[in-house]
Scaffold this motif. Structure first.
Motif, short mmCIF file in Angstrom:
data_model
loop_
_atom_site.label_atom_id
_atom_site.label_comp_id
_atom_site.label_asym_id
_atom_site.label_seq_id
_atom_site.Cartn_x
_atom_site.Cartn_y
_atom_site.Cartn_z
N VAL A 131 0.84 -1.20 0.00
CA VAL A 131 0.00 0.00 0.00
C VAL A 131 0.87 1.25 0.00
N VAL A 133 1.58 5.30 0.43
CA VAL A 133 1.09 6.42 1.24
C VAL A 133 0.55 7.51 0.31
N ARG A 137 -5.53 8.77 1.50
CA ARG A 137 -5.59 7.63 2.41
C ARG A 137 -5.27 8.04 3.84
N LYS A 138 -4.43 9.06 4.00
CA LYS A 138 -4.04 9.50 5.34
C LYS A 138 -5.22 10.10 6.10
N PHE A 141 -6.32 6.55 7.47
CA PHE A 141 -5.36 5.56 7.94
C PHE A 141 -4.05 6.19 8.39
N PHE A 143 0.20 5.46 8.61
CA PHE A 143 1.17 4.71 7.82
C PHE A 143 2.54 4.66 8.48
N THR A 261 -0.19 -0.26 6.99
CA THR A 261 -1.38 0.58 7.11
C THR A 261 -2.20 0.19 8.33
N ASN A 305 3.45 8.46 8.86
CA ASN A 305 2.65 9.44 8.13
C ASN A 305 3.47 10.54 7.43
#
Length: 314
Positions: A131, A133, A137-138, A141, A143, A261, A305
């Motif tokens: 997956v 980053v 998506r942040k 989720f 990372f 993730t 992140n």
């Protein structure tokens, strides 16, 4: 969206299946795809990483690190000879992290489309499945990075195509890629630029299995496949029927990284990042990547992140 017509190409499919069986034998000789996972690289318990787990975080199954993983292609993740044990680089990374956190590893196979809901709903503690980053998506989720995201352009071994470096190089070509992926976004952007420049459009093709994509490329129904370099390099090494003609960061035009993730704000990401960094320091991380011929995708430091690929339209 183009899919493999299994009736029309039934005979060709049989031939492909035979070829893939031979490929599996070759793969077993070059890479360890045995369902016996006792030879996985293992790590010691990392007390600092364990202490970094938020007190509020509760593992899905007490005493276990439950990880969602998509067994889509070697060397990232695939099924072993028993058709149920998942092996590859990502499962090995998952094992190292489980060991570091003092837990037993429990891998759960999941379709790529289903992992976001699985993490959000608490079905898995984490997903370790190539997956990338992204800023979008942040929003949902957290990372912990563990590998560079490298994409590759591969063509048939005897193709006249020798180099793909920029959008104009794929103008008018039939390109295989993955639906809902970063590589799809890139190739569609390249197509937009080509059309705006008056060049021929790209014909993007999507397939729901590896055999179908391989058959399309070898039969000439597709000109090039643009997907993660690791899996394609693996196939090229094993069967010799395709060649690399270009690479690109999965975050083109910026650099992108692959990450473990976890659910946003769950309290596990910092612990995972710390564990990855300790694994980098003690050499276990490098040992796993070398085992699967992925050393070129190693990172020097894991981050929680970091800046991800920008959201669509930004």
């Amino acid at each position: 969206m183009a899919f493999f017509d299994r009736k029309k190409y039934a005979l060709a499919g049989v031939i492909t299946a035979v070829a893939l069986s031979c490929t599996a034998v070759n793969a077993a000789e070059k890479f360890n795809l045995s369902p016996d996972t006792s030879n996985r690289v293992r790590a010691q318990k990392d007390e600092a990483a364990i202490k970094a787990i938020a007190p509020s975080f509760k593992f899905v199954n007490p005493g276990k690190f439950t990880v969602g993983i998509n067994p889509w292609d070697p060397p990232i993740a695939t099924y072993a000879a028993d058709a149920k044990t998942v092996v590859g680089a990502d499962p090995d990374i998952a094992q190292l992290l489980a060991d570091s956190l003092g837990l037993q590893l429990e891998l759960v196979s999941v379709a790529w489309e289903d992992w976001p809901l699985g993490v959000s709903s608490g079905k898995y503690d984490a997903v370790i499945s190539n997956v990338t980053v992204t800023e979008e998506r942040k929003l949902k989720f957290d990372f912990s990075t563990y590998r560079k995201d490298v994409l590759g352009f591969y063509v048939k071994a005897d193709s006249k195509i020798t180099s793909i470096k920029e959008p104009k190089d794929v103008a008018g070509l039939k390109v295989i890629t993955g639906a809902g992926t970063n590589q799809e976004k890139i190739i569609l952007e390249w197509d937009r630029q080509n059309v705006a420049a008056g060049l021929k459009p790209i014909e993007v093709q999507y397939f729901d299995d590896r055999a179908a994509a391989d058959l399309a490329l070898q039969s000439g129904r597709a000109d090039v496949e643009f997907n993660p370099n690791a899996t394609q390099a693996y196939n090229a090494t094993i069967n010799g029927t395709r060649k690399l003609v270009g690479t690109l960061s999965g975050g083109w035009p910026i650099t992108a990284e692959i990450a473990v993730t976890t659910k946003k704000g769950a309290g596990l990401a910092d612990a995972v990042t710390l564990a990855v960094n300790d694994l980098i320091k003690d050499g276990k991380y490098a040992e796993v990547l070398k085992r699967w011929s992925l050393s070129a995708e190693a990172i020097d430091q894991a981050k929680t992140n970091p800046a991800g690929l920008p959201k669509s339209g930004s």
